[in-house]
Motif scaffolding. Structure first.
Motif, mmCIF file in Angstrom:
data_model
loop_
_atom_site.group_PDB
_atom_site.id
_atom_site.type_symbol
_atom_site.label_atom_id
_atom_site.label_comp_id
_atom_site.label_asym_id
_atom_site.label_seq_id
_atom_site.Cartn_x
_atom_site.Cartn_y
_atom_site.Cartn_z
ATOM 1 N N UNK A 91 25.681 27.241 -2.684
ATOM 2 C CA UNK A 91 25.204 28.216 -3.623
ATOM 3 C C UNK A 91 24.319 26.858 -4.181
ATOM 4 N N UNK A 92 22.707 26.546 -4.935
ATOM 5 C CA UNK A 92 21.808 25.762 -5.142
ATOM 6 C C UNK A 92 22.041 25.638 -6.657
ATOM 7 N N UNK A 121 25.556 34.126 1.889
ATOM 8 C CA UNK A 121 26.993 33.860 2.559
ATOM 9 C C UNK A 121 26.674 33.766 4.059
ATOM 10 N N UNK A 154 19.894 28.006 -8.188
ATOM 11 C CA UNK A 154 21.133 29.049 -8.338
ATOM 12 C C UNK A 154 20.703 30.131 -7.712
ATOM 13 N N UNK A 157 22.128 31.892 -2.995
ATOM 14 C CA UNK A 157 23.561 31.542 -3.752
ATOM 15 C C UNK A 157 23.128 32.403 -2.534
#
Lengths: 406, 177
Positions: free
Chosen positions: B88-89, B97, B93, B95
């Motif tokens: 996450x940043x 994977x 915000x 995100x």
């Protein structure tokens, strides 16, 4: 002669190296569940702490591969038994994201309401129990009394006080009736008094303050590096809240703030939780005022959510749909995909990594539990403190043993 | 507030551009599902990618690390295990994977511990449940199961009800103890 002995460098070094081991928990009154800590002590100073998760072996994740998406809600409940409804919301949030379902507005509001009630109840227990462990018994009683009223809401809405098992794919078990709403209002009415009682008892309580201020400091850099989320991270200055930063359900509709501190000690964590309860109270007030009408489950034609009793017993489609969902090897199909979805639980990010294979059972249910990650922080922040501080730090981390387990 | 064009724009656009500049073609593949952007990367380049994402793209929080066993997954042709890293940043915000595949007989991955201390327990858990080893981890021990436990319980070939471990403990009578 004594002075000479003490000046002897070798002896001094030997004396410093003598450490002893203390098993703190699982029977210590401040380790509320099955927590065990192996403390290496130099006198009363903690040189090293090794948390031991213990052997619950409930097999939560393995069970997820053998229960269907609706049945698993009872397991999700029991992962964090301090705030069960929010765990249900988290589980079905992930499942619904996997299926690509948009909930009805009323259902979204209902889930926000049970979620925020659960947050208040979790924070009440955490702050109350932290005070109890540090000797302030009365505050705990006030907190627990309000929790009882929140249980009354659960009981009225689902029939169960502790593990409601209330959410379903695409909806909830029953719609809220007027009695439920009355009980929610009663909680909201009692809250300001409880908050003011607790703050009067604790905010200027010299013993409490001395034992939590400057204890167990977690810096912002460490908080980020150690994957800490929720009130712990916010107490260290990481103002990140999934309700604001990755909005889900009806949260964009509500006006609320994300309280945070920068000190990162037990006191900051306590204050952040107290302030969050006030914000939850505000969200609940807004939600009750603006609670939309309409259906709470998805329409039967979607073939995803279980129809209510009236539809099941009075219409052919309802009966067929109910049968399809309940019988094994039927029900809805899922995409052969995987997804990570998380919500903001009282302790932090509660996420599910779901792998679906197209059947009614998940292939893999990975839970991202906040407590597990926060327990790893414990040895780091307790170092060089005294035994008495263990209680304060443990209470402020709010570790739930069932969530540590897989 | 942000305009509609901003909200409609891809939140990962800047990250994907930076990744393409740094790594070029063919190092990883991407796929999307709902709001998840996934990067599949070979184990050899895992640490490079994670380090780049953390230090240059601002994805500074390792929100989640976990594994999955795909033994017998319908239509599966990739490696048996996959480990996922959710980053996450905290400022934007964002995100994403990162996924990495690994197979029997000796599944080994580089440890993310040098980048995030939070990987410590999460990697231990993956090791405990799936038997995937993390090279460079400072203290790779079992975390949930007892030390003498031999199997890896979340593998698909481990039965739901166990292999009788619970019933094979030696029993001590009061007299013997």
């Amino acid at each position: 002669m004594t002075a000479n002995l003490l000046d002897e460098p070798e002896l001094e070094r030997d004396a410093k190296q003598v450490t002893w081991t203390l098993n703190f928990g699982p029977q210590h009154p401040a380790t509320h569940t099955t927590l065990r800590l192996i403390l290496e002590l130099d006198g009363e100073r903690i040189v090293k702490a090794t948390p031991e998760i213990g052997y619950l072996h409930s097999g939560f994740e393995k069970l997820g591969e053998h229960l269907n998406y609706n049945q698993y809600v009872t397991i999700a409940d029991r992962k964090n038994y301090i705030s069960p409804p929010l765990n249900e919301v988290a589980w079905h949030h992930a499942v619904e994201k996997l299926l690509g379902i948009e909930l009805t507005p009323r259902c979204q509001y209902i889930r926000v309401i049970i979620g925020e009630l659960a947050r208040i109840s979790d924070h009440l227990l955490c702050t109350g129990a932290a005070a109890l462990d540090l000797g302030a018994f009365t505050a705990f009683l006030y907190a627990f009394n309000l929790r009882e009223q929140i249980y009354d809401v659960y009981e009225e809405m689902s029939g169960y006080r502790f593990h409601p098992g209330y959410t379903r794919v695409g909806g909830v078990l029953y719609d809220f009736n007027d009695r439920v709403l009355d009980k929610v209002r009663r909680v909201l009415d009692s809250f300001p008094k409880v908050y003011s009682d607790m703050s009067k008892l604790l905010f200027r309580n010299r013993i409490f303050l001395d034992r939590v201020r400057g204890v167990g400091v977690l810096t912002k850099e460490d908080a980020i590096s150690m994957s800490v989320t929720g009130p712990l991270a916010r107490a260290s200055g990481v103002a990140y809240d999934l309700r604001k930063d990755e909005p889900y359900l009806a949260y964009p509709d509500f006006d609320f703030e994300v309280p945070y501190c920068t000190e990162g000690d037990c006191w900051a964590r306590f204050i952040v939780r107290m302030e969050e309860m006030k914000q939850s109270h505000s969200i609940l007030t807004q939600a009750l005022k603006r609670l939309p009408g309409g259906p709470v489950n998805l329409p039967i034609a979607e073939k995803l959510s279980a129809p209510d009793k009236l539809t099941t017993y009075n219409s052919m489609e309802g009966l067929i749909q109910h049968f399809e969902l309940i019988m094994p090897n039927r029900g809805f199909t899922t995409p052969r995909e995987e997804i990570y979805a998380a919500i903001e639980s009282p302790n932090g990010e509660l996420g599910y990594y779901l792998v679906a294979d197209g059947s009614e059972f998940a292939w893999r249910v990975r839970t991202r539990p906040p407590s597990f990650i926060h327990f790893a922080v414990f040895p780091h922040i307790i170092k060089d403190h005294l035994i008495a501080d263990v209680v304060a730090v443990l209470g402020s981390l709010n570790i739930i043993a069932a969530e540590l387990d897989r | 507030m942000s305009s509609t064009t901003e909200t409609l724009a891809d939140p990962h656009a800047a990250t994907l551009r930076a990744l393409a500049r740094e790594f070029g073609e063919g190092v990883f593949t991407t796929s999307r599902f709902r709001d998840n952007l996934r990067l599949f990367v070979p184990p050899a380049r895992l640490l490079d990618l994670l380090k780049f994402l953390k230090q240059r793209c601002g994805l500074n929080l390792l929100a989640e690390l976990g594994g999955a066993d795909y033994l017998g997954y319908p239509g599966r042709s990739r490696e048996r295990f996959e480990v996922h890293y959710v980053l996450r940043n905290l400022d934007t915000s964002e995100k994403l994977v990162v996924k990495v595949g690994v197979s029997d007989p000796d599944p080994t991955l580089p440890s993310a511990y040098p980048l995030w201390k939070g990987a410590d327990w999460m990697e231990r858990e993956v090791f405990d449940m799936f038997g995937i080893r993390f090279e460079g981890h400072p203290d790779l021990r079992r975390i949930l199961m007892p030390e003498e436990f031999a199997a890896f319980p979340l593998r698909k070939d481990y039965p739901l009800r166990g292999r009788g471990e619970r019933h094979n403990f030696p029993r001590l009578s009061r007299g013997e103890s």
